[in-house]
Write an enzyme that holds these catalytic residues in place. Structure first.
Site, PDB file in Angstrom:
ATOM      1  N   SER A 172      31.762  41.958  42.440  1.00 56.60           N
ATOM      2  CA  SER A 172      32.601  42.013  41.242  1.00 56.60           C
ATOM      3  C   SER A 172      34.054  42.154  41.682  1.00 56.60           C
ATOM      4  O   SER A 172      34.549  41.372  42.487  1.00 56.60           O
ATOM      5  CB  SER A 172      32.167  43.172  40.347  1.00 56.60           C
ATOM      6  OG  SER A 172      32.963  43.258  39.184  1.00 56.60           O
ATOM      7  N   TYR A 186      39.553  37.595  32.875  1.00 55.87           N
ATOM      8  CA  TYR A 186      38.954  37.883  34.182  1.00 55.87           C
ATOM      9  C   TYR A 186      38.113  39.162  34.161  1.00 55.87           C
ATOM     10  O   TYR A 186      36.958  39.171  34.593  1.00 55.87           O
ATOM     11  CB  TYR A 186      40.057  37.990  35.225  1.00 55.87           C
ATOM     12  CG  TYR A 186      39.582  38.368  36.606  1.00 55.87           C
ATOM     13  CD1 TYR A 186      38.840  37.478  37.375  1.00 55.87           C
ATOM     14  CD2 TYR A 186      39.877  39.620  37.156  1.00 55.87           C
ATOM     15  CE1 TYR A 186      38.402  37.822  38.658  1.00 55.87           C
ATOM     16  CE2 TYR A 186      39.442  39.966  38.418  1.00 55.87           C
ATOM     17  CZ  TYR A 186      38.710  39.069  39.165  1.00 55.87           C
ATOM     18  OH  TYR A 186      38.275  39.416  40.417  1.00 55.87           O
ATOM     19  N   LYS A 190      33.959  39.977  34.866  1.00 50.99           N
ATOM     20  CA  LYS A 190      33.512  40.857  35.948  1.00 50.99           C
ATOM     21  C   LYS A 190      32.807  42.102  35.412  1.00 50.99           C
ATOM     22  O   LYS A 190      31.878  42.623  36.047  1.00 50.99           O
ATOM     23  CB  LYS A 190      34.710  41.252  36.816  1.00 50.99           C
ATOM     24  CG  LYS A 190      35.271  40.115  37.660  1.00 50.99           C
ATOM     25  CD  LYS A 190      34.250  39.594  38.665  1.00 50.99           C
ATOM     26  CE  LYS A 190      34.849  38.635  39.671  1.00 50.99           C
ATOM     27  NZ  LYS A 190      33.874  38.173  40.681  1.00 50.99           N
TER      28      LYS A 190
END
Length: 336
Positions: A172, A186, A190
């Site tokens: 991650s 983003y 993750k």
């Protein structure tokens, strides 16, 4: 009385530390078949080199055929003379064709034996203000960073279940532990990996299959260099507090933590603090880690308040500077 309490706590801490070392599950690398997605560059390639140094056979999966070939040659250079290890690769887009992924895994297992360790490292990043991020970018990052890992894992898990052992690693980011300015797309992709990993760990634990979540900080890779060119100023200034690490250091730490059977893998002091703060209901794989998380949670929460205050000041200052610049430009234009 205080000294007695401290002595008792220290004794308990020491006992748990020794117990965790003696009982910690370990994953063997020598002779293992390690499949790494995103293995043609960056952290993925460094993971392949480090795993090969530890005696593993490697399958690399990525999109770019030329980069895969170069990565394979680079990994092979790190092997010892006379080594019987084998490095192979497959050019597959992890986001598009599940059948192609399944076929690549089958071909890899025919050549190197069943996959023992899967490292999901394929990923991409971008940063922009939410208002400037098109909906397509949210889909793209979710496809690569989340669905890509889902599809590869589904292709590998049946073999792991059949052999009743194995390890899955999800790479991650520290951006998958806290949301930062410019990372609305983003960070969301993750963060999704965390829910997948925790749920999957509970399902696969009865089959002696372990899961590790790695949260690397900013890493000095070609992808990071490209991202820096487009990052908003606020994102760049805020993320600087975590430091910049080499991909070799990141890869070594991830594999070390995986081999120790850790669920959470962090790099650096900030990374350790975040792992403690966000441990929540994550699986307990180490008695000593659990004690540290309980003991340090309150202190780290206090420290995080000051971090957040600093981040807010940075964002506010950048906003004021941008508005002042716009105002000056408007004034000059009106005067002319």
């Amino acid at each position: 009385m205080l000294w007695i309490c401290l002595a008792v706590l220290f004794t308990i801490f020491l006992i748990l530390f020794v117990y965790s070392i003696l009982t910690a599950p370990t994953t063997q690398m020598s002779g293992a078949h390690v499949l790494i997605t995103g293995g043609s560059s960056g952290i993925g390639k460094s993971l392949a080199i480090e795993a090969a140094n530890r005696g593993a056979n490697i399958t690399l999966i990525a999109r770019n055929q030329a980069r895969l070939r170069e990565a394979k040659e680079e990994v092979e250079k790190s092997l010892k003379d006379g080594s019987k290890q084998c490095i192979t690769y497959f050019s597959v887009d992890v986001t598009k064709d599940p059948h192609a992924l399944e076929e690549a895994v089958k071909q890899a297992e025919k050549k190197l034996g069943v996959v023992n360790i899967l490292i999901n490292c394929a990923g991409t990043s971008s940063s922009a203000k939410f208002i400037d991020t098109p909906p397509e970018e949210f889909h793209r990052l979710m496809d690569v960073n989340y669905y890509g890992s889902v599809l590869v894992t589904k292709a590998v898990v049946p073999s792991l279940v059949n052999q009743r052992k194995g390890h899955i690693v999800f790479v991650s980011s520290m951006g998958g532990q806290l949301g930062l300015f410019g990372y609305t797309a983003y960070s969301a992709s993750k963060f999704a990996l965390r829910g997948l990993a925790e749920s999957l760990q509970m399902e696969l634990k009865p089959y002696n299959i372990q899961v590790t979540m790695a949260f690397p900080p900013d890493t000095d890779t070609p992808g990071f260099a490209e991202e820096q060119k487009m990052k908003p100023k606020e994102t760049r200034l805020v993320s600087e507090s975590g430091g910049l690490f080499s991909p070799q250091t990141v890869a070594r730490t991830i594999l070390d933590d995986m081999m120790k059977g850790k669920f959470l893998s962090s790099i650096g002091l900030d990374g350790y603090m975040l792992s403690c703060l966000t441990s929540g209901f994550s699986p307990v794989t180490s008695a000593i880690d659990a004690v540290q998380q309980v003991a340090l949670m309150g202190i780290f929460r206090l420290v995080s308040v000051f971090y957040l205050m600093h981040f807010d000041r940075v964002v506010r200052k950048c906003k004021d500077e941008a508005e002042a610049g716009t105002g000056d430009a408007s004034k000059d234009k009106k005067t002319s």
